[in-house]
Design a protein around this motif. Structure first.
Motif, PDB file in Angstrom:
ATOM      1  N   UNK A  74      91.503  20.815  40.420  1.00 50.44           N
ATOM      2  CA  UNK A  74      92.314  22.045  40.416  1.00 50.44           C
ATOM      3  C   UNK A  74      92.641  22.482  38.994  1.00 50.44           C
ATOM      4  N   UNK A  75      93.023  21.529  38.156  1.00 50.55           N
ATOM      5  CA  UNK A  75      93.353  21.826  36.767  1.00 50.55           C
ATOM      6  C   UNK A  75      92.136  22.432  36.049  1.00 50.55           C
ATOM      7  N   UNK A  76      90.976  21.821  36.202  1.00 49.69           N
ATOM      8  CA  UNK A  76      89.763  22.327  35.555  1.00 49.69           C
ATOM      9  C   UNK A  76      89.398  23.717  36.056  1.00 49.69           C
ATOM     10  N   UNK A  77      89.510  23.928  37.360  1.00 44.77           N
ATOM     11  CA  UNK A  77      89.204  25.248  37.935  1.00 44.77           C
ATOM     12  C   UNK A  77      90.098  26.340  37.363  1.00 44.77           C
ATOM     13  N   UNK A  78      91.327  25.991  37.019  1.00 40.44           N
ATOM     14  CA  UNK A  78      92.274  26.979  36.495  1.00 40.44           C
ATOM     15  C   UNK A  78      92.206  27.146  34.982  1.00 40.44           C
ATOM     16  N   UNK A  79      91.671  26.159  34.276  1.00 38.34           N
ATOM     17  CA  UNK A  79      91.694  26.235  32.812  1.00 38.34           C
ATOM     18  C   UNK A  79      90.339  26.498  32.168  1.00 38.34           C
ATOM     19  N   UNK A  80      89.247  26.254  32.876  1.00 34.87           N
ATOM     20  CA  UNK A  80      87.912  26.535  32.325  1.00 34.87           C
ATOM     21  C   UNK A  80      87.301  27.667  33.134  1.00 34.87           C
ATOM     22  N   UNK A  81      87.149  28.806  32.485  1.00 36.16           N
ATOM     23  CA  UNK A  81      86.667  30.008  33.177  1.00 36.16           C
ATOM     24  C   UNK A  81      85.211  30.337  32.846  1.00 36.16           C
ATOM     25  N   UNK A  82      84.539  29.481  32.145  1.00 37.80           N
ATOM     26  CA  UNK A  82      83.137  29.680  31.772  1.00 37.80           C
ATOM     27  C   UNK A  82      82.275  29.700  33.043  1.00 37.80           C
ATOM     28  N   UNK A  83      81.433  30.715  33.181  1.00 42.63           N
ATOM     29  CA  UNK A  83      80.602  30.850  34.387  1.00 42.63           C
ATOM     30  C   UNK A  83      79.546  29.744  34.491  1.00 42.63           C
ATOM     31  N   UNK A  84      79.285  29.026  33.427  1.00 40.88           N
ATOM     32  CA  UNK A  84      78.308  27.930  33.448  1.00 40.88           C
ATOM     33  C   UNK A  84      78.917  26.623  33.938  1.00 40.88           C
ATOM     34  N   UNK A  85      80.213  26.635  34.245  1.00 36.20           N
ATOM     35  CA  UNK A  85      80.943  25.426  34.607  1.00 36.20           C
ATOM     36  C   UNK A  85      81.268  25.390  36.094  1.00 36.20           C
ATOM     37  N   UNK A  86      81.022  24.223  36.707  1.00 37.84           N
ATOM     38  CA  UNK A  86      81.361  24.006  38.111  1.00 37.84           C
ATOM     39  C   UNK A  86      82.082  22.667  38.230  1.00 37.84           C
ATOM     40  N   UNK A  87      83.280  22.683  38.787  1.00 41.28           N
ATOM     41  CA  UNK A  87      84.031  21.452  39.044  1.00 41.28           C
ATOM     42  C   UNK A  87      83.868  21.099  40.515  1.00 41.28           C
ATOM     43  N   UNK A  88      83.477  19.855  40.792  1.00 43.13           N
ATOM     44  CA  UNK A  88      83.200  19.402  42.153  1.00 43.13           C
ATOM     45  C   UNK A  88      84.105  18.223  42.488  1.00 43.13           C
ATOM     46  N   UNK A  89      84.839  18.359  43.595  1.00 45.41           N
ATOM     47  CA  UNK A  89      85.633  17.236  44.090  1.00 45.41           C
ATOM     48  C   UNK A  89      84.700  16.364  44.910  1.00 45.41           C
TER      49      UNK A  89
END
Length: 181
Positions: A74-89
């Motif tokens: 959740x923290x990464x999803x809210x703080x990294x807005x780069x379109x090349x980035x995907x956070x997966x739980x």
């Protein structure tokens, strides 16, 4: 946030503070950025490595960060807005499925700071085996640890392993690059 993660899951986080800038620079120094289309990170925490990776990646590359801690995701999803980035739980043991779900056949590099020696029985070997399978020939598994025991987990899958130390880190860290030749 990082300290809270350590308090909630000390066995999974492995350190009380994030990695030093020197550790990050040394760990990423052997990456061939010009030929990197997919970079995967296990246990990104609060994104200490994510930002430097994104700074070095090509515009058409992707960074997939996999973590079992939903607070970090959740923290990464809210703080990294780069379109090349995907956070997966999810679990690093499922890296092959996760990579495929995001449209890739293989990863160029996989980075891990997971504390292999404290993972539940069987999880460390499963992650190492899945990582070897998902990395393309010529790619590498980049691992930083506070214990040299991690070599026992990666050596069966990566016959060529480079090693270094980063003393300017709390605690000092063992650095490994397992190459898939």
């Amino acid at each position: 946030m990082f300290f809270q993660g350590f308090l909630k899951h000390p066995v999974m986080v492995g350190s009380i503070i994030p990695s030093s800038d020197r550790l990050i620079a040394k760990m990423l120094s052997r990456v061939d950025w010009a030929n990197t289309k997919l970079f995967v990170e296990y246990g990104p925490g609060v994104g200490t490595f994510c930002r430097p990776i994104l700074e070095k990646m090509a515009p058409d590359a992707m960074l997939i960060a996999i973590d079992t801690n939903p607070d970090f995701i959740r923290y990464l999803d809210h703080t990294i807005t780069d379109s090349r980035f995907v956070a997966v739980h999810g679990s690093a043991a499922d890296v092959e499925r996760i990579v495929a779900e995001h449209g890739h056949d293989a990863a160029d590099y996989v980075l891990s700071g997971l504390p292999f020696s404290t993972l539940p029985d069987g999880v460390g070997p499963a992650i190492a085996a899945a990582t070897q399978r998902v990395i393309r020939p010529g790619g590498a598994f980049l691992v930083y640890q506070f214990s040299p025991k991690v070599r026992d987990f990666i050596a069966p899958h990566f016959p060529r392993i480079d090693h270094d130390m980063e003393w300017w880190n709390v605690p000092p860290a063992q650095l490994y690059w397992g190459w898939k030749d």
